[in-house]
Design a protein around this motif. Sequence first.
Motif, PDB file in Angstrom:
ATOM      1  N   LEU A 113      13.855  -1.099  -1.144  1.00  0.00           N
ATOM      2  CA  LEU A 113      14.194  -2.517  -1.169  1.00  0.00           C
ATOM      3  C   LEU A 113      13.666  -3.108  -2.493  1.00  0.00           C
ATOM      4  O   LEU A 113      14.170  -3.918  -3.268  1.00  0.00           O
ATOM      5  CB  LEU A 113      13.686  -3.159   0.033  1.00  0.00           C
ATOM      6  N   ASN A 114      12.166  -2.753  -2.727  1.00  0.00           N
ATOM      7  CA  ASN A 114      11.795  -3.337  -3.868  1.00  0.00           C
ATOM      8  C   ASN A 114      10.368  -2.299  -4.251  1.00  0.00           C
ATOM      9  O   ASN A 114      10.198  -1.210  -3.527  1.00  0.00           O
ATOM     10  CB  ASN A 114      11.131  -4.847  -3.716  1.00  0.00           C
ATOM     11  N   SER A 178       3.591  -1.978   1.220  1.00  0.00           N
ATOM     12  CA  SER A 178       2.525  -2.657   0.906  1.00  0.00           C
ATOM     13  C   SER A 178       2.479  -4.034   0.662  1.00  0.00           C
ATOM     14  O   SER A 178       3.843  -4.424   0.131  1.00  0.00           O
ATOM     15  CB  SER A 178       1.633  -1.906  -0.176  1.00  0.00           C
ATOM     16  N   LEU A 179       1.754  -4.803   1.034  1.00  0.00           N
ATOM     17  CA  LEU A 179       1.418  -6.317   0.724  1.00  0.00           C
ATOM     18  C   LEU A 179       0.191  -6.621   0.243  1.00  0.00           C
ATOM     19  O   LEU A 179      -0.797  -5.958   0.201  1.00  0.00           O
ATOM     20  CB  LEU A 179       1.818  -7.152   2.073  1.00  0.00           C
ATOM     21  N   LEU A 180       0.144  -7.894  -0.301  1.00  0.00           N
ATOM     22  CA  LEU A 180      -1.246  -8.569  -0.596  1.00  0.00           C
ATOM     23  C   LEU A 180      -1.689  -7.684  -1.612  1.00  0.00           C
ATOM     24  O   LEU A 180      -2.844  -7.388  -1.339  1.00  0.00           O
ATOM     25  CB  LEU A 180      -2.202  -8.835   0.613  1.00  0.00           C
ATOM     26  N   ASP A 181      -0.904  -7.476  -2.704  1.00  0.00           N
ATOM     27  CA  ASP A 181      -1.670  -6.619  -3.831  1.00  0.00           C
ATOM     28  C   ASP A 181      -2.250  -5.455  -3.453  1.00  0.00           C
ATOM     29  O   ASP A 181      -3.121  -4.722  -4.013  1.00  0.00           O
ATOM     30  CB  ASP A 181      -2.458  -7.440  -4.657  1.00  0.00           C
ATOM     31  N   VAL A 231       8.058   4.856  19.513  1.00  0.00           N
ATOM     32  CA  VAL A 231       7.616   4.075  18.058  1.00  0.00           C
ATOM     33  C   VAL A 231       6.067   4.763  17.575  1.00  0.00           C
ATOM     34  O   VAL A 231       5.303   5.138  18.632  1.00  0.00           O
ATOM     35  CB  VAL A 231       7.775   2.861  18.193  1.00  0.00           C
ATOM     36  N   GLU A 232       6.055   4.958  16.290  1.00  0.00           N
ATOM     37  CA  GLU A 232       4.915   5.077  15.813  1.00  0.00           C
ATOM     38  C   GLU A 232       4.475   4.243  14.750  1.00  0.00           C
ATOM     39  O   GLU A 232       5.329   3.674  14.012  1.00  0.00           O
ATOM     40  CB  GLU A 232       4.959   6.534  15.404  1.00  0.00           C
ATOM     41  N   PHE A 233       3.351   3.713  14.342  1.00  0.00           N
ATOM     42  CA  PHE A 233       2.967   2.836  13.520  1.00  0.00           C
ATOM     43  C   PHE A 233       1.397   2.805  13.026  1.00  0.00           C
ATOM     44  O   PHE A 233       0.506   3.523  13.784  1.00  0.00           O
ATOM     45  CB  PHE A 233       3.096   1.299  13.924  1.00  0.00           C
ATOM     46  N   ASP A 234       1.238   2.648  11.971  1.00  0.00           N
ATOM     47  CA  ASP A 234      -0.217   2.623  11.225  1.00  0.00           C
ATOM     48  C   ASP A 234      -0.208   1.224  10.233  1.00  0.00           C
ATOM     49  O   ASP A 234       0.605   1.059   9.580  1.00  0.00           O
ATOM     50  CB  ASP A 234      -0.532   3.910  10.787  1.00  0.00           C
ATOM     51  N   LEU A 235      -1.538   0.765  10.350  1.00  0.00           N
ATOM     52  CA  LEU A 235      -1.634  -0.314   9.254  1.00  0.00           C
ATOM     53  C   LEU A 235      -2.981  -0.217   8.817  1.00  0.00           C
ATOM     54  O   LEU A 235      -4.162  -0.118   9.652  1.00  0.00           O
ATOM     55  CB  LEU A 235      -1.635  -1.691   9.986  1.00  0.00           C
ATOM     56  N   THR A 236      -3.302  -0.144   7.533  1.00  0.00           N
ATOM     57  CA  THR A 236      -4.688  -0.280   6.809  1.00  0.00           C
ATOM     58  C   THR A 236      -4.761  -1.564   6.068  1.00  0.00           C
ATOM     59  O   THR A 236      -3.771  -1.947   5.126  1.00  0.00           O
ATOM     60  CB  THR A 236      -4.869   0.975   5.781  1.00  0.00           C
TER      61      THR A 236
END
Length: 362
Positions: A113-114, A178-181, A231-236
């Motif tokens: 998407l970007n 990813s977000l926030l630089d 569902v599976e998810f992860d966040l750092t």
Amino acid sequence: ITTVELRFSDVVDDISYVTGLYYFERPADGLFNVVVTDVVVLGDSTGVDEGYAAFGNISYRFSEQWELGLGARYDDIDTSLEGDIRFLDFIALTDDKLSFDHLSWSVKLSYYLNDNLTLYAAVDDAFKQGGFNPLVPGAYPLAEQFPDLFGDLGEFAEGVATYDEETSISYEVGAKGSLLDNRLRFSVGLFHQEFDDHQIGFPSDVIALGEVAGLFNNQIGNADEVQTQGVEFDLTYLLSDNWDLFLTGSYADPTIEKWDTRLCPAGEEPPLQPGQSPIPDQLYCPSDGDSLNGLPRWETNFQVGYRRALWQGWEFQSRLNWTWQSEPERQSLAESEAPDAPDVSDFDEDKSRFDIWAGVQE
């Protein structure tokens, strides 16, 4: 275990690929003893799995935002077993070989998407080889020498001395980015998977097997059709140069769609009617629509990390870790009506575990 792999890979314009050949040889030797009617049964087995595979995967970036990935793998596996089981004056010998082959494949479509967000959809076909249940042949001499006591056991044992290969097809959609630089990185995926001949262990408390149940403990059978979704998810998240947060979790709901030869755990066996015998009339409890197992459906892990440079290349590191599991889906032995069922009520509760680690590293 011995493995040999020959791999080729390259990138040509918008196409990247990898292909190769694979060989493995995996020996499996075992010694075991179980108690049957107060008699210790001894045995040993020598097995070898030997397999060849050819595989390939190609990715084609056919536009700035779209990429298609295709993969395939062909496996050809032989598994052999030589074993003997001894008790009293009886001995059961096994010398057999099984062969399995399967063409697995995968298709994955990605949409960029970007620069910071990718969406994807994937379909995968998978395979797991079958094999032998080395303890089960110990039932053969019992059925032959004591037909009045164990006559019905022989036919059942012959049917479960081996287990079939498992195949599955899975569907997944998800996103990662990813977000926030780049300080926040994440991924999430929804999946649905369908199994044929799903491999699963026998229950350890089958009343119909009586005193010979030990010959079937921890052996493997096949459930005809099983489905699971979740569902599976992860966040750092990098809070600063020194602090970071990590969260991962999953939810899965495996369900039996069809299982005609499901063995009855203690408490589920139907009452005997006149003229019936435990095998086969109390042996099978067919199931459809029930949970596959009593495992927790939710599992999560949360971590807080801290690091700081010290001196001459050394660094202080620490991490606080919290793991949580939801309560089991199905009743445990704590609620079982089986005689002499142990008190395992703790297994019916959700669980949390905390631990902390700290140290220095160069």
